[in-house]
Design a protein around this motif. Structure first.
Motif, mmCIF file in Angstrom:
data_model
loop_
_atom_site.group_PDB
_atom_site.id
_atom_site.type_symbol
_atom_site.label_atom_id
_atom_site.label_comp_id
_atom_site.label_asym_id
_atom_site.label_seq_id
_atom_site.Cartn_x
_atom_site.Cartn_y
_atom_site.Cartn_z
ATOM 1 N N SER A 164 -21.076 -20.618 14.912
ATOM 2 C CA SER A 164 -21.292 -21.028 16.249
ATOM 3 C C SER A 164 -22.472 -22.183 16.464
ATOM 4 C CB SER A 164 -21.866 -19.679 17.029
ATOM 5 O OG SER A 164 -22.511 -19.864 18.373
ATOM 6 N N ALA A 165 -23.310 -22.216 15.428
ATOM 7 C CA ALA A 165 -24.348 -23.362 15.589
ATOM 8 C C ALA A 165 -23.690 -24.496 15.209
ATOM 9 C CB ALA A 165 -25.265 -23.025 14.497
ATOM 10 N N ALA A 166 -22.728 -24.481 14.344
ATOM 11 C CA ALA A 166 -21.992 -25.940 13.975
ATOM 12 C C ALA A 166 -21.279 -26.553 15.332
ATOM 13 C CB ALA A 166 -21.168 -25.741 13.063
ATOM 14 N N PHE A 167 -20.661 -25.599 16.144
ATOM 15 C CA PHE A 167 -19.931 -26.174 17.314
ATOM 16 C C PHE A 167 -20.936 -26.602 18.465
ATOM 17 C CE2 PHE A 167 -16.254 -24.012 15.489
ATOM 18 C CZ PHE A 167 -15.452 -24.701 16.024
ATOM 19 N N HIS A 168 -21.939 -25.802 18.390
ATOM 20 C CA HIS A 168 -23.174 -25.923 19.369
ATOM 21 C C HIS A 168 -23.714 -27.381 19.046
ATOM 22 C CE1 HIS A 168 -26.070 -24.051 22.146
ATOM 23 N NE2 HIS A 168 -26.273 -25.375 22.177
ATOM 24 N N GLN A 169 -23.974 -27.905 17.882
ATOM 25 C CA GLN A 169 -24.354 -29.212 17.549
ATOM 26 C C GLN A 169 -23.417 -30.334 17.855
ATOM 27 O OE1 GLN A 169 -27.437 -30.180 16.748
ATOM 28 N NE2 GLN A 169 -27.796 -27.985 17.249
ATOM 29 N N GLN A 170 -22.029 -30.095 17.320
ATOM 30 C CA GLN A 170 -20.876 -30.947 17.668
ATOM 31 C C GLN A 170 -20.843 -31.171 19.242
ATOM 32 O OE1 GLN A 170 -19.767 -32.519 14.919
ATOM 33 N NE2 GLN A 170 -18.911 -33.900 16.532
ATOM 34 N N GLY A 171 -21.026 -29.923 19.945
ATOM 35 C CA GLY A 171 -20.713 -30.187 21.277
ATOM 36 C C GLY A 171 -21.788 -31.156 21.974
ATOM 37 N N ILE A 172 -23.200 -31.015 21.487
ATOM 38 C CA ILE A 172 -24.069 -31.924 21.879
ATOM 39 C C ILE A 172 -23.749 -33.322 21.662
ATOM 40 C CG2 ILE A 172 -26.743 -32.473 21.779
ATOM 41 C CD1 ILE A 172 -27.008 -29.553 21.324
ATOM 42 N N LYS A 173 -23.347 -33.673 20.502
ATOM 43 C CA LYS A 173 -23.166 -34.822 19.980
ATOM 44 C C LYS A 173 -21.807 -35.544 20.883
ATOM 45 C CE LYS A 173 -24.290 -34.667 15.277
ATOM 46 N NZ LYS A 173 -23.751 -34.132 14.141
ATOM 47 N N ASP A 174 -20.663 -34.784 20.917
ATOM 48 C CA ASP A 174 -19.791 -35.074 21.544
ATOM 49 C C ASP A 174 -19.910 -35.515 23.177
ATOM 50 O OD1 ASP A 174 -18.177 -35.228 19.332
ATOM 51 O OD2 ASP A 174 -17.075 -33.483 19.385
ATOM 52 N N TRP A 175 -20.679 -34.688 23.739
ATOM 53 C CA TRP A 175 -21.060 -34.763 25.156
ATOM 54 C C TRP A 175 -21.757 -36.178 25.293
ATOM 55 C CZ3 TRP A 175 -19.241 -34.193 29.538
ATOM 56 C CH2 TRP A 175 -19.986 -34.276 30.680
ATOM 57 N N GLN A 176 -22.523 -36.455 24.439
ATOM 58 C CA GLN A 176 -23.483 -37.660 24.809
ATOM 59 C C GLN A 176 -22.594 -39.049 24.351
ATOM 60 O OE1 GLN A 176 -27.314 -37.821 22.667
ATOM 61 N NE2 GLN A 176 -28.005 -35.990 23.719
ATOM 62 N N LYS A 177 -21.747 -38.722 23.350
ATOM 63 C CA LYS A 177 -20.738 -39.944 23.017
ATOM 64 C C LYS A 177 -19.549 -40.228 24.255
ATOM 65 C CE LYS A 177 -18.464 -41.802 19.347
ATOM 66 N NZ LYS A 177 -18.137 -42.007 18.172
ATOM 67 N N PHE A 178 -19.314 -39.031 24.583
ATOM 68 C CA PHE A 178 -18.281 -39.089 25.941
ATOM 69 C C PHE A 178 -19.067 -39.920 27.079
ATOM 70 C CE2 PHE A 178 -16.334 -37.568 29.700
ATOM 71 C CZ PHE A 178 -14.947 -37.811 29.542
ATOM 72 N N LEU A 179 -20.212 -39.441 27.176
ATOM 73 C CA LEU A 179 -20.584 -40.180 28.389
ATOM 74 C C LEU A 179 -21.010 -41.682 28.029
ATOM 75 C CD1 LEU A 179 -23.401 -37.498 29.478
ATOM 76 C CD2 LEU A 179 -21.249 -38.049 30.825
ATOM 77 N N SER A 180 -21.539 -41.815 27.123
ATOM 78 C CA SER A 180 -22.020 -43.234 26.694
ATOM 79 C C SER A 180 -20.743 -44.229 26.663
ATOM 80 C CB SER A 180 -22.765 -43.190 25.453
ATOM 81 O OG SER A 180 -22.089 -42.743 24.190
#
Ligand SMILES: C[S@@+](CC[C@H](N)C(=O)[O-])C[C@H]1O[C@@H](n2cnc3c(N)ncnc32)[C@H](O)[C@@H]1O
Length: 353
Positions: A164-180
């Motif tokens: 669950s933590a691994a998905f969470h971390q990836q979710g944070i990174k991917d959201w920032q990447k998508f937005l940028s």
């Protein structure tokens, strides 16, 4: 590639839930089309749809966006509409919709030009400062990749501990990447409308009962020998439902992120249309068939990437039919609606100084 929908137009036929979610964001899209900065006439207006899939659910939002822009700019200014999705997406079905669907947005507007892009939205897909209006519905919860190989459950809110933590971390990174990436593609004064399945503060989305059924069906298929234990163990959905506060975290310091600011953020319950029709017609068989077909067309292709030979279409077809049959059996014993939510966000790119 994780995240693609079932082909041959199957997603178009069964994505009623996603259509309903997108419909709840149409007012926000209308307002975005009314407020996007349009420079002098002459150049085309650019709309980009990120994660378009097979196009059926794109028609109404694109109609709304185009109507809003036409009201401001008149009937003649060219409008480009880019439909972006993964290279393996069923773009053939999308073009068929644009050619034949009675509700197609290109109908009766000779100055609208649809185009398609086969590239992940975790890369740049259009030139810098090019897009006036962006739309992305039910797509950005798919992560760039599966961050862990064996997760113990197919669905993140039902996982525990490290997975669950691994998905969470990836979710944070991917959201920032998508937005940028989207911020860089937007023109100054452009708008981006993002629609996602909503999640509570604890990450629960309302899909958990259905996902538990699906997880149990896969275990049953492994027990019957239809799937190997290794295949079943590696089946996982690389989706991550972000609570509102996590979606807003990149903006926490001063309200801006990569020259984007938040114009609108709303989470609403999504009425379950399939359940609503069941209450009207009492047809339980039709109801479970529709839920199972929705699940198959949206999620099964990603789960079946874990098959030893994912390119073996014959075996995949047989396994998909078996899965759908077993899921229907389970759903018959647990007749209840899907209590999901829709999260809508609108971002404005800073105007030129
Ligand atoms: C559930 S469908 C949504 C389709 C449509 N927007 C709708 O509202 O019904 C999600 C789409 O996102 C696409 N997708 C997932 N990951 C992606 C990525 N990294 N880049 C581009 N598209 C992606 C999938 O291929 C799929 O077509």
């Amino acid at each position: 590639m994780s995240g693609a929908m079932e082909g041959d137009g199957a997603y178009n036929r069964h994505a009623t839930l996603q259509a309903g979610g997108g419909a709840l964001a149409l007012n926000a899209l209308k307002e975005a089309a009314a407020s996007v900065v349009l420079e002098k006439a002459g150049q085309p207006i650019v709309i980009a749809e990120y994660g378009a899939s097979q196009g059926r659910n794109s028609q109404l939002p694109m109609r709304v966006a185009i109507a809003g822009l036409r009201a401001r700019e008149g009937p003649d200014r060219p409008i480009l509409v880019y439909h972006e999705d993964l290279p393996i997406n069923d773009f053939g079905s999308l073009f068929k919709v644009l050619e034949t669907d009675p509700d197609r947005y290109v109908r009766d507007d000779p100055h609208v030009y649809p185009c398609a892009i086969g590239r992940s939205f975790y890369e740049s897909v259009l030139p810098p400062a090019y897009v006036h209006l962006g739309w992305s519905a039910y797509a950005a919860m798919w992560l760039s990749h599966v961050p862990t190989t064996v997760a113990g459950h197919i669905y993140v809110p039902c996982m525990k501990g490290a997975a669950s933590a691994a998905f969470h971390q990836q979710g944070i990174k991917d959201w920032q990447k998508f937005l940028s990436l989207r911020a860089a593609e937007l023109r100054p004064g452009g708008r981006l409308v993002v629609v996602l399945p909503g999640a509570d503060d604890d990450g629960r989305t309302g899909f958990e009962p259905l996902m538990n059924d699906a997880n149990d069906v896969l275990t049953q298929m492994a027990d019957e020998g239809a799937l190997t234990a290794d295949e079943q163990a590696h089946m996982v959905l690389s989706t991550f439902g972000r609570p509102s506060r996590e979606l807003l975290t990149p903006f926490a310091t001063d309200g801006r992120f990569c020259e984007l600011s938040i114009e609108h953020c709303e989470r609403l319950p999504l009425p379950d249309a399939v359940w609503g029709e069941f209450l009207q017609d009492g047809d339980g068989e039709r109801m479970v068939s529709r839920y199972a077909a929705f699940y198959r067309s949206t999620f099964l292709p990603s789960l079946f990437l874990a098959l030893a030979q994912p390119g073996d279409a014959k075996r995949k077809g047989k396994l998909s039919d078996r899965f759908e049959h077993l899921l229907k059996e389970r759903l018959e014993t647990r007749k209840e609606p899907i209590h999901s939510q829709v999260q809508t966000l609108v971002f404005a790119r800073d105007r030129a100084p």
